[in-house]
Motif scaffolding. Structure first.
Motif, mmCIF file in Angstrom:
data_model
loop_
_atom_site.group_PDB
_atom_site.id
_atom_site.type_symbol
_atom_site.label_atom_id
_atom_site.label_comp_id
_atom_site.label_asym_id
_atom_site.label_seq_id
_atom_site.Cartn_x
_atom_site.Cartn_y
_atom_site.Cartn_z
ATOM 1 N N SER A 1 1.017 -1.377 0.016
ATOM 2 C CA SER A 1 -0.045 -0.027 0.066
ATOM 3 C C SER A 1 0.852 1.162 0.125
ATOM 4 O O SER A 1 0.395 2.243 -0.149
ATOM 5 N N TYR B 1 2.059 0.982 -5.148
ATOM 6 C CA TYR B 1 0.825 0.759 -5.564
ATOM 7 C C TYR B 1 0.470 1.648 -6.858
ATOM 8 O O TYR B 1 -0.154 1.280 -7.665
ATOM 9 N N LEU C 1 2.753 -5.206 -9.229
ATOM 10 C CA LEU C 1 2.258 -5.171 -7.729
ATOM 11 C C LEU C 1 1.807 -6.474 -7.228
ATOM 12 O O LEU C 1 2.283 -6.858 -6.166
#
Length: 453
Positions: A94, A99, A339
């Motif tokens: 995060s 991200y 990711l």
């Protein structure tokens, strides 16, 4: 904002100004090239727009209507496996530098992302026991199709020999990829114990030249395959052996396919910390022997040294058509799976080598307990005797789709009816057990299946 449209910034006046600028009287004139019979004659049949508060209330109402069995009472597998992901995985991915990043084209400002992908490639090579891996693919099914294409580029066999125990959806994706390439697929059969038959593979290979043999480990029905036997059959026919791994947690317990003779290993990596999320995103991986280096799809991150001797990471051997001449490209895969690859890397780093082995052993032990409990249930049997990992096939006294509906009403999802893929297997159910299924729910599953009639 636009007139009455919160997320559309252009107002009616703005649109009129744009139409005047391009010399068009109405928006409809922009679609004049579309034949009139193909154009929508009126507004879409949709309910009136809602305010954000109204929409929130409506979606909350719909969510209450959904059936939501406890995750511990769900025994679904078939290529999508429920595993616990440590909280640190979500916490780290995060971070905005991860991200919000895209393909790291500029190494001078992307060293963190490039190093993360390099570490991911290293971990995949360690798990599969092969020499090279790329910077990820879309999912397990398309990874298998890419591996088949890579094998054909290097061997020019003109045919692929595939076990009928490979996931039907993986096989369907391969057929789609190969449909216009004059590269037929020949399937070979299985033994009574549920595993693929190496002798059947040899017979299929003797029918003509082939570029690759494809098996899945564990196979779609949960049975473990004898990879060494298929490696020998492939070598005899001068073909490549491709092994697909839909449940990579198994690699914590099983010998790496590369050590068993596989030339290419592909699979689905979402079990490594990527949530199921209603069908995606998934994480395809591919690893191969060094000889495939210049034929790998996508791109590879490499380690280098700058002029001052400092270690750095760069994209290298980028063989997709966006980077090099189209006729020289190996694949058009473009979207960055970085990711999801980072999530897998963090998961594997947190769990560790011994932790992954313990997790795999835990899955296997729970599955073995469930097999024994269900085999003892009234009217239930196990049609296959081959060893399994965390997934197995059960034969029920009633149609499997009926059993699923019945147990769903009792707050449980017992598995996947195999008639979904194989019309003749009406009473067969594919059951998966992972560390997320407590023993009490396993016992309840066996009891409920034993009550079916």
């Amino acid at each position: 904002m636009g007139d009455g449209h919160r997320y559309i910034p252009a107002s009616d006046a703005d649109r009129d100004a744009m139409l005047r600028e391009i010399g068009v009287a109405r928006i409809d004139d922009l679609f004049a090239s579309i034949p009139a019979p193909l154009r929508l004659k009126g507004p879409l049949s949709l309910s009136p727009a809602m305010s954000e508060q109204e929409l929130w209330a409506e979606m909350s109402r719909r969510a209450r209507d959904d059936r939501q069995p406890d995750p511990g009472a769900q025994f679904l597998g078939g290529g999508a496996y429920r595993h616990y992901s440590p909280a640190v995985v979500d916490h780290l991915v995060s971070r905005t530098e991860f991200y919000s990043s895209y393909t790291p084209y500029q190494p001078e400002i992307s060293q963190g992302t490039l190093q993360a992908i390099f570490e991911y490639q290293t971990l995949i090579c360690q798990l599969t026991e092969l020499e090279i891996s790329n910077a990820s693919l879309y999912d397990g099914a398309s990874a298998l199709a890419e591996a088949v294409l890579m094998a054909e580029r290097t061997t020019h066999g003109g045919r692929v020999v595939v076990s009928d125990r490979v996931h039907p959806e993986y096989l369907e994706v391969c057929r789609t990829y190969l449909a216009n390439l004059d590269l037929p697929i020949t399937t070979f059969g299985h033994r009574d114990d549920g595993s693929s038959d190496p002798e059947a593979a040899r017979r299929a290979l003797r029918e003509g030249k082939a570029s690759a043999v494809v098996v899945q480990q564990p196979n779609f029905f949960g049975c473990l395959e004898e990879i060494e036997a298929f490696a020998a059959a492939a070598r005899e026919a001068k073909a490549q052996l491709i092994v697909a791994v839909a449940e990579p947690i198994s690699l914590g317990l099983l010998k790496g396919p590369g050590r068993q003779g596989a030339d290419v290993v592909v699979g689905e990596g979402h079990s490594f910390g990527v949530p199921l999320s209603y069908g995606g995103p998934y994480l395809g991986f591919i690893a191969a022997r060094q000889s495939f280096l210049r034929n790998m799809p996508g791109r590879i991150v490499g380690e280098t040294r700058d002029v001052d001797g400092r270690r750095g990471y760069v994209l290298t051997l980028s063989t997709r058509e966006q980077h090099i001449r189209r006729e020289k490209a190996t694949s058009n895969i473009c979207t960055n799976e970085g990711l999801c690859a980072l999530m897998a890397s963090i998961f594997l780093a947190v769990v560790g080598k011994n932790g992954l082995r313990d997790l795999a052993a835990h899955n296997h032990a729970k599955s073995a307990y469930a097999r024994n409990r269900i085999a003892a249930a009234k009217g239930c049997s196990l049609p296959y005797t081959a060893p399994t990992f965390n997934e197995f096939t059960v034969r029920l006294p009633v149609p499997a789709d009926k059993a699923v509906r019945t147990l769903l009403d009792r707050g449980m999802v017992p598995g996947i009816p195999l008639s979904r893929y194989f019309p003749g297997m009406d009473r067969d159910l594919l059951v998966c057990v992972t560390e997320t299924n407590p023993r009490a729910e396993i016992d309840r599953l066996a009891d409920e299946l034993g009550r079916l009639d």
